[in-house]
Design a protein around this motif. Structure first.
Motif, PDB file in Angstrom:
ATOM      1  N   PHE A 180      17.580  77.064  54.423  1.00 19.28           N
ATOM      2  CA  PHE A 180      18.487  76.027  52.959  1.00 19.28           C
ATOM      3  C   PHE A 180      17.185  76.516  52.211  1.00 19.28           C
ATOM      4  O   PHE A 180      17.837  75.983  50.798  1.00 19.28           O
ATOM      5  CB  PHE A 180      18.572  74.796  53.701  1.00 19.28           C
ATOM      6  N   SER A 181      15.929  76.336  51.873  1.00 17.19           N
ATOM      7  CA  SER A 181      14.844  75.978  50.675  1.00 17.19           C
ATOM      8  C   SER A 181      15.608  77.687  50.082  1.00 17.19           C
ATOM      9  O   SER A 181      15.279  77.550  48.672  1.00 17.19           O
ATOM     10  CB  SER A 181      14.080  75.879  51.761  1.00 17.19           C
ATOM     11  N   ASP A 182      15.649  78.782  50.549  1.00 21.25           N
ATOM     12  CA  ASP A 182      15.955  79.434  50.081  1.00 21.25           C
ATOM     13  C   ASP A 182      16.638  79.202  48.686  1.00 21.25           C
ATOM     14  O   ASP A 182      16.421  79.749  48.183  1.00 21.25           O
ATOM     15  CB  ASP A 182      15.576  80.611  50.708  1.00 21.25           C
ATOM     16  N   LEU A 183      17.943  79.337  49.863  1.00 18.27           N
ATOM     17  CA  LEU A 183      19.148  79.227  49.176  1.00 18.27           C
ATOM     18  C   LEU A 183      19.359  78.104  47.854  1.00 18.27           C
ATOM     19  O   LEU A 183      19.880  78.596  46.789  1.00 18.27           O
ATOM     20  CB  LEU A 183      20.164  78.669  50.065  1.00 18.27           C
ATOM     21  N   GLN A 184      18.223  76.811  48.006  1.00 14.43           N
ATOM     22  CA  GLN A 184      18.057  76.340  47.096  1.00 14.43           C
ATOM     23  C   GLN A 184      17.355  76.411  46.208  1.00 14.43           C
ATOM     24  O   GLN A 184      17.765  76.020  44.679  1.00 14.43           O
ATOM     25  CB  GLN A 184      18.189  74.978  47.613  1.00 14.43           C
ATOM     26  N   ARG A 185      16.245  77.088  46.623  1.00 14.74           N
ATOM     27  CA  ARG A 185      15.883  77.898  45.045  1.00 14.74           C
ATOM     28  C   ARG A 185      16.789  78.628  44.750  1.00 14.74           C
ATOM     29  O   ARG A 185      16.162  79.810  43.019  1.00 14.74           O
ATOM     30  CB  ARG A 185      14.405  78.359  45.642  1.00 14.74           C
ATOM     31  N   GLN A 186      16.862  80.250  44.860  1.00 18.83           N
ATOM     32  CA  GLN A 186      18.215  80.915  44.372  1.00 18.83           C
ATOM     33  C   GLN A 186      18.884  79.968  43.651  1.00 18.83           C
ATOM     34  O   GLN A 186      20.234  80.912  43.260  1.00 18.83           O
ATOM     35  CB  GLN A 186      18.614  81.559  45.210  1.00 18.83           C
ATOM     36  N   ARG A 187      19.481  78.415  44.413  1.00 19.50           N
ATOM     37  CA  ARG A 187      20.276  77.435  43.117  1.00 19.50           C
ATOM     38  C   ARG A 187      21.585  78.325  43.575  1.00 19.50           C
ATOM     39  O   ARG A 187      22.735  78.411  42.963  1.00 19.50           O
ATOM     40  CB  ARG A 187      20.938  77.998  42.169  1.00 19.50           C
ATOM     41  N   LYS A 188      21.921  78.499  45.000  1.00 17.33           N
ATOM     42  CA  LYS A 188      23.226  79.298  46.090  1.00 17.33           C
ATOM     43  C   LYS A 188      23.466  77.971  46.634  1.00 17.33           C
ATOM     44  O   LYS A 188      24.524  77.897  47.346  1.00 17.33           O
ATOM     45  CB  LYS A 188      23.081  80.097  46.142  1.00 17.33           C
ATOM     46  N   ILE A 189      23.277  76.609  46.985  1.00 13.23           N
ATOM     47  CA  ILE A 189      24.051  75.719  46.694  1.00 13.23           C
ATOM     48  C   ILE A 189      24.084  74.045  45.975  1.00 13.23           C
ATOM     49  O   ILE A 189      24.156  74.600  44.621  1.00 13.23           O
ATOM     50  CB  ILE A 189      23.064  74.285  47.151  1.00 13.23           C
ATOM     51  N   LYS A 190      25.780  74.084  46.795  1.00 11.95           N
ATOM     52  CA  LYS A 190      26.882  73.668  45.376  1.00 11.95           C
ATOM     53  C   LYS A 190      26.831  72.220  46.092  1.00 11.95           C
ATOM     54  O   LYS A 190      27.368  71.525  46.921  1.00 11.95           O
ATOM     55  CB  LYS A 190      27.879  74.196  45.270  1.00 11.95           C
ATOM     56  N   LYS A 191      26.401  71.124  45.091  1.00 16.54           N
ATOM     57  CA  LYS A 191      26.596  69.850  45.894  1.00 16.54           C
ATOM     58  C   LYS A 191      27.110  68.787  44.730  1.00 16.54           C
ATOM     59  O   LYS A 191      26.708  68.928  43.259  1.00 16.54           O
ATOM     60  CB  LYS A 191      25.186  68.640  45.915  1.00 16.54           C
ATOM     61  N   LEU A 192      28.217  68.102  44.884  1.00 17.40           N
ATOM     62  CA  LEU A 192      28.552  67.371  44.366  1.00 17.40           C
ATOM     63  C   LEU A 192      28.067  66.091  44.444  1.00 17.40           C
ATOM     64  O   LEU A 192      28.123  65.446  45.835  1.00 17.40           O
ATOM     65  CB  LEU A 192      29.961  67.394  44.248  1.00 17.40           C
ATOM     66  N   TYR A 193      27.776  64.725  43.482  1.00 21.35           N
ATOM     67  CA  TYR A 193      28.047  63.164  43.879  1.00 21.35           C
ATOM     68  C   TYR A 193      28.901  62.363  43.261  1.00 21.35           C
ATOM     69  O   TYR A 193      29.716  62.654  42.022  1.00 21.35           O
ATOM     70  CB  TYR A 193      26.236  63.153  43.127  1.00 21.35           C
TER      71      TYR A 193
END
Length: 500
Positions: free
Chosen positions: A311-324
């Protein structure tokens, strides 16, 4: 059974038993909960069914003062009131802790805690199991540390599952702890743990006289923890990840006085037990990212360290989509917003400075100067008027103001990012008492003396929210995992679905 040993115990074993009540500075909300609507802990709780508002944890300030040898326990923490006098009042009981030295004739940790906190041994065991007792880490040998690391179920992976201070500031774990990119050796692990001053002790232990201990006799409680008894708060689960709908007013990380009532602890208590992909028992799910205590919505947990790293690697690679979803009383400009925070104040756990984050709308002049700043990027997909009913039990009175719900795509994940950026645009979130007073103010304002005075005045009125604010971590998408939180506390507002 872990043994806590002090290298200086021989010099201090004859020292008199000292008891010092001190104020402990906490990095999270400086607020106390009302008992209204509290839900009793599950029978699986380490508190053995004790109510969050039992006498053990609700001892009066007066009694706590008498238990101390320190005469001055009153402090002034109220902000200056324009045109009025500054008021002095007591800190909440859960902000107080006792630093003490184990006396010469004591060997059991629970006995020492009972003496320090003036409670029974049974109640002392509950404080230990809850995570309200700490010991100075330099009293542990390397063998002790490694024994805790490997020993189940009280292993270091459970005891020290908290994310490191500064996590979430853009720095990686390696950078925070100066760990090489390759796997950390056991010797490196021992050295790093020994460099930390105090560590939480979660199991009854033997202890040497002269050991420094710290006890929080009145742990801070979080009744919203027990909302995880609702199975609908489990949004997604596979062999590695669990995604839950965290209720507002529950921290994602443990408080210094309470290891159990946080998102990982409550999920484990009320939704577990969990097993890894290999069928091994999970002592406690690991936190993959943070969401502010006063914000509800999607939180991702991992069943093992590998999932946490993925998860940390995906977050660093901007491969996680978050909506608020955000609610304001002013329409938020649609489009991409790029602002900058002062990097040294963006680190989570950073002490000093203001409790809120100021941003600047002006890009750094050069790449060298940019190193001192942290870039914050979000996209407002839409912002539309909504209607909030005051009759659905949330306690918020919308009055006659028009409210707007914005769908926000978070590109970077900084401390208080959505709250700070929207406030700088003049669109603070409803109920956000930390950012409403500084609405429309940015770091550029410091160039004007009159504006600087206004900022100082506004900062004297900021307060950490004591109730859920108008923000929800609404949805998250990563590595084929897709999860969306339920209807936020303010309702659906009569608008359509989101763009997830």
């Amino acid at each position: 059974m872990t043994k806590l040993m002090s290298p200086s115990s021989s010099k201090r074993s004859n020292a008199s038993f000292t008891l010092n009540l001190i104020f402990c500075i906490l990095p999270l909300n400086l607020t106390a909960f009302s008992p209204n609507g509290a839900i009793a802990p599950s029978a699986r709780s380490p508190l053995h069914g004790r109510s969050p508002y039992s006498p053990l944890f609700q001892q009066s300030n007066h009694e706590l003062v008498q238990a101390s040898t320190t005469p001055d326990v009153l402090e002034t923490d109220a902000a200056p009131i324009p045109g009025g006098e500054q008021k002095a009042h007591r800190k909440p009981p859960w902000m107080k802790c006792i630093n003490s030295v184990v006396p010469a004739n004591v060997r059991a940790l629970n006995e020492a805690v009972a003496m320090v906190a003036n409670v029974t041994r049974s109640e002392a065991n509950e404080l230990i199991e809850m995570g309200a007792v700490w010991a100075k880490m330099d009293t542990l040998t390397g063998d002790d540390v490694m024994g805790q690391y490997y020993e189940a179920p009280s292993s270091a992976s459970m005891k020290y599952a908290d994310l490191p201070s500064g996590w979430g500031s853009g720095k990686e774990y390696d950078e925070l702890y100066n760990v090489d990119k390759e796997e950390e050796t056991l010797d490196d692990y021992v050295e790093r743990q020994m460099s930390l001053r105090y560590r939480r002790i979660l199991t009854p232990s033997t202890i040497d006289p002269g050991t420094d201990i710290r006890v929080y006799p009145h742990p801070r409680r979080f009744p919203s923890c027990y909302e995880f008894a609702d199975p609908n708060r489990r949004l997604y689960e596979d062999t590695t990840f669990v995604v839950v709908d965290k209720p507002p007013m529950l921290p994602t990380q443990p408080e210094p006085s309470n290891y159990e009532e946080c998102c990982p602890g409550c999920v484990n208590l009320l939704m577990g037990p969990f097993k890894t992909i290999t069928g091994e028992d999970v002592a406690r799910p690991l936190l993959c990212h943070r969401v502010d205590s006063c914000v509800g919505g999607c939180v991702v947990l991992s069943k093992d360290g590998n999932g946490q790293k993925v998860f940390s690697d995906l977050q660093r690679q901007r491969k996680i989509k978050k909506l608020y979803l955000a609610v304001t009383t002013e329409p938020v400009p649609v489009g991409m917003h790029v602002h900058w925070m002062w990097a040294s104040l963006n680190a989570r756990g950073q002490s000093g400075g203001t409790p809120c984050q100021f941003v600047t709308h002006t890009p750094p002049e050069s790449r060298k100067k940019a190193q001192a700043w942290t870039r914050c990027v979000l996209e407002v997909v839409k912002s539309e008027p909504i209607t909030i009913s005051k009759d659905n039990g949330h306690g918020y009175d919308p009055g006659d103001k028009q409210h707007y719900q914005s769908t926000i795509r978070l590109v970077t994940g900084r401390k208080h990012q959505v709250r700070a950026q929207l406030s700088s645009l003049g669109c603070p979130l409803i109920r956000d008492t930390l950012y409403q007073p500084i609405s429309g103010m940015t770091l550029e304002s410091l160039e004007d003396e009159d504006a600087e005075e206004e900022i100082d005045k506004a900062l004297s009125t900021v307060r950490v929210p004591t109730e859920a604010i108008g923000l929800q971590a609404h949805a998250i998408l990563f590595a084929g995992v897709r999860a969306k939180a339920r209807t936020p506390w303010w309702g659906d507002g009569g608008v359509g679905g989101d763009d997830f």
